[in-house]
Design a protein around this motif. Structure first.
Motif, PDB file in Angstrom:
ATOM      1  N   GLU A  97       0.825  -1.211   0.000  1.00  0.00           N
ATOM      2  CA  GLU A  97       0.000   0.000   0.000  1.00  0.00           C
ATOM      3  C   GLU A  97       0.859   1.262   0.000  1.00  0.00           C
ATOM      4  OE1 GLU A  97      -3.032   2.924   0.456  1.00  0.00           O
ATOM      5  OE2 GLU A  97      -3.056   0.918  -0.377  1.00  0.00           O
ATOM      6  N   VAL A  98       1.807   1.364   0.926  1.00  0.00           N
ATOM      7  CA  VAL A  98       2.576   2.604   1.032  1.00  0.00           C
ATOM      8  C   VAL A  98       3.607   2.754  -0.080  1.00  0.00           C
ATOM      9  CG1 VAL A  98       2.172   2.867   3.511  1.00  0.00           C
ATOM     10  CG2 VAL A  98       4.238   1.730   2.720  1.00  0.00           C
ATOM     11  N   ARG A  99       3.890   1.697  -0.801  1.00  0.00           N
ATOM     12  CA  ARG A  99       4.795   1.806  -1.947  1.00  0.00           C
ATOM     13  C   ARG A  99       4.060   2.015  -3.270  1.00  0.00           C
ATOM     14  NH1 ARG A  99       9.958  -2.248  -1.149  1.00  0.00           N
ATOM     15  NH2 ARG A  99      10.755  -1.183   0.707  1.00  0.00           N
ATOM     16  N   SER A 100       2.749   2.038  -3.234  1.00  0.00           N
ATOM     17  CA  SER A 100       1.973   2.181  -4.470  1.00  0.00           C
ATOM     18  C   SER A 100       1.983   3.628  -4.969  1.00  0.00           C
ATOM     19  CB  SER A 100       0.533   1.724  -4.249  1.00  0.00           C
ATOM     20  OG  SER A 100      -0.173   2.646  -3.437  1.00  0.00           O
ATOM     21  N   SER A 101       1.848   3.774  -6.274  1.00  0.00           N
ATOM     22  CA  SER A 101       1.772   5.121  -6.847  1.00  0.00           C
ATOM     23  C   SER A 101       0.501   5.817  -6.377  1.00  0.00           C
ATOM     24  CB  SER A 101       1.828   5.066  -8.374  1.00  0.00           C
ATOM     25  OG  SER A 101       0.716   4.347  -8.876  1.00  0.00           O
ATOM     26  N   GLN A 102      -0.544   5.051  -6.120  1.00  0.00           N
ATOM     27  CA  GLN A 102      -1.789   5.634  -5.642  1.00  0.00           C
ATOM     28  C   GLN A 102      -1.601   6.257  -4.252  1.00  0.00           C
ATOM     29  OE1 GLN A 102      -5.601   3.458  -4.448  1.00  0.00           O
ATOM     30  NE2 GLN A 102      -5.932   4.027  -6.590  1.00  0.00           N
ATOM     31  N   PHE A 103      -0.795   5.625  -3.403  1.00  0.00           N
ATOM     32  CA  PHE A 103      -0.531   6.187  -2.078  1.00  0.00           C
ATOM     33  C   PHE A 103       0.163   7.537  -2.211  1.00  0.00           C
ATOM     34  CE2 PHE A 103       1.904   6.664   1.878  1.00  0.00           C
ATOM     35  CZ  PHE A 103       0.896   6.505   2.808  1.00  0.00           C
ATOM     36  N   ARG A 104       1.157   7.635  -3.085  1.00  0.00           N
ATOM     37  CA  ARG A 104       1.837   8.922  -3.306  1.00  0.00           C
ATOM     38  C   ARG A 104       0.848   9.970  -3.805  1.00  0.00           C
ATOM     39  NH1 ARG A 104       6.615  11.359  -3.609  1.00  0.00           N
ATOM     40  NH2 ARG A 104       7.914   9.523  -3.437  1.00  0.00           N
ATOM     41  N   ARG A 105      -0.012   9.584  -4.740  1.00  0.00           N
ATOM     42  CA  ARG A 105      -1.015  10.523  -5.259  1.00  0.00           C
ATOM     43  C   ARG A 105      -1.924  11.007  -4.136  1.00  0.00           C
ATOM     44  NH1 ARG A 105      -4.054   7.451  -9.720  1.00  0.00           N
ATOM     45  NH2 ARG A 105      -5.168   9.418  -9.975  1.00  0.00           N
ATOM     46  N   ARG A 106      -2.316  10.093  -3.253  1.00  0.00           N
ATOM     47  CA  ARG A 106      -3.178  10.472  -2.131  1.00  0.00           C
ATOM     48  C   ARG A 106      -2.469  11.472  -1.226  1.00  0.00           C
ATOM     49  NH1 ARG A 106      -4.405   4.966   0.370  1.00  0.00           N
ATOM     50  NH2 ARG A 106      -5.170   6.242   2.081  1.00  0.00           N
ATOM     51  N   ILE A 107      -1.217  11.216  -0.892  1.00  0.00           N
ATOM     52  CA  ILE A 107      -0.466  12.123  -0.011  1.00  0.00           C
ATOM     53  C   ILE A 107      -0.295  13.484  -0.693  1.00  0.00           C
ATOM     54  CG2 ILE A 107       1.746  12.522   1.148  1.00  0.00           C
ATOM     55  CD1 ILE A 107      -0.047  10.402   2.525  1.00  0.00           C
ATOM     56  N   GLN A 108       0.016  13.489  -1.971  1.00  0.00           N
ATOM     57  CA  GLN A 108       0.173  14.753  -2.694  1.00  0.00           C
ATOM     58  C   GLN A 108      -1.139  15.535  -2.718  1.00  0.00           C
ATOM     59  OE1 GLN A 108       1.799  13.043  -6.314  1.00  0.00           O
ATOM     60  NE2 GLN A 108       3.868  13.685  -5.757  1.00  0.00           N
ATOM     61  N   LEU A 109      -2.243  14.844  -2.904  1.00  0.00           N
ATOM     62  CA  LEU A 109      -3.550  15.501  -2.907  1.00  0.00           C
ATOM     63  C   LEU A 109      -3.863  16.078  -1.521  1.00  0.00           C
ATOM     64  CD1 LEU A 109      -5.944  16.072  -4.782  1.00  0.00           C
ATOM     65  CD2 LEU A 109      -6.911  13.886  -4.066  1.00  0.00           C
ATOM     66  N   ILE A 110      -3.556  15.339  -0.488  1.00  0.00           N
ATOM     67  CA  ILE A 110      -3.773  15.817   0.885  1.00  0.00           C
ATOM     68  C   ILE A 110      -2.959  17.077   1.137  1.00  0.00           C
ATOM     69  CG2 ILE A 110      -3.275  15.306   3.316  1.00  0.00           C
ATOM     70  CD1 ILE A 110      -4.000  12.319   2.585  1.00  0.00           C
ATOM     71  N   THR A 111      -1.712  17.076   0.694  1.00  0.00           N
ATOM     72  CA  THR A 111      -0.841  18.225   0.933  1.00  0.00           C
ATOM     73  C   THR A 111      -1.356  19.479   0.242  1.00  0.00           C
ATOM     74  OG1 THR A 111       0.867  16.581   0.518  1.00  0.00           O
ATOM     75  CG2 THR A 111       1.614  18.648   1.234  1.00  0.00           C
ATOM     76  N   ALA A 112      -2.003  19.303  -0.897  1.00  0.00           N
ATOM     77  CA  ALA A 112      -2.464  20.438  -1.695  1.00  0.00           C
ATOM     78  C   ALA A 112      -3.896  20.866  -1.383  1.00  0.00           C
ATOM     79  CB  ALA A 112      -2.359  20.086  -3.182  1.00  0.00           C
ATOM     80  N   THR A 113      -4.606  20.150  -0.507  1.00  0.00           N
ATOM     81  CA  THR A 113      -6.035  20.404  -0.295  1.00  0.00           C
ATOM     82  C   THR A 113      -6.341  20.611   1.182  1.00  0.00           C
ATOM     83  OG1 THR A 113      -6.421  18.891  -2.160  1.00  0.00           O
ATOM     84  CG2 THR A 113      -8.335  19.516  -0.841  1.00  0.00           C
TER      85      THR A 113
END
Length: 188
Positions: A97-113
């Motif tokens: 889960e934490v190595r998935s590209s989707q996890f990175r996308r989620r964290i990036q979205l959280i940081t920007a929102t």
């Protein structure tokens, strides 16, 4: 509309992330996510309790709590909490889960929102409570358990937000492992 299938949760999450990235979080409705995924909005709510939970939902609280409870009781509460979270990262599902590209996308979205940063804080409160219960259930006093849990969640959140903003940050589990163990003086 299609009925719920084993991949429905993942499809909903993928569609939600794509829509949030294209239109923005606030401009994307649950109905739009469900439509894009080919399901009803009620099917969305069978998988996620809210729109923000598509991004900030955490399925690993029981795993983290168990790993913390399994740490040696003679260790200080904060060390047990850190070592427990790090141990939980060794689980194959957690690592994937934490190595998935989707996890990175989620964290990036959280940081920007801003709305998602608030939702992350609320989700973190649930994890923090699970950590407190794991610590007090295995002998820690209430105050040290609360302090350790709060410090753990603050540190883990800071590590993940920093990781999500770095283009070449490597894997999230390694960032968490290094950042958290570094708080113990690099003790491995």
């Amino acid at each position: 509309m299609a009925t719920s299938t084993p991949g429905t949760r993942e499809r909903l999450q993928q569609c939600a992330l794509a829509l949030f990235e294209a239109r923005g979080y606030a401009a994307t409705t649950v109905a739009a996510i469900a439509h894009e995924a080919g399901v009803s909005h009620m099917t969305f709510f069978r998988h996620f309790p809210s729109k923000d939970s598509v991004v900030v939902g955490d399925l690993f609280d029981p795993m983290i709590a168990a790993a913390i409870a399994n740490q040696p009781a003679h260790l200080p509460a904060f060390e047990r909490a850190v070592r427990g979270l790090v141990a939980a990262l060794d689980d194959e599902d957690a690592r994937a889960e934490v190595r998935s590209s989707q996890f990175r996308r989620r964290i990036q979205l959280i940081t920007a929102t801003p709305e998602l940063r608030s939702a992350l804080w609320m989700s973190g409160q649930q994890t923090q409570q699970a950590v407190i219960e794991a610590l007090t259930g295995t002998g820690a006093s209430a105050a040290p358990a609360r302090i350790a849990a709060g410090a753990l969640m603050g540190a883990a959140t800071a590590v993940l937000i920093d990781w999500g903003t770095q283009a070449d940050a490597g894997d999230a589990d390694e960032a968490l492992r290094g950042g958290l163990l570094g708080l113990l003086g690099g003790a491995g």
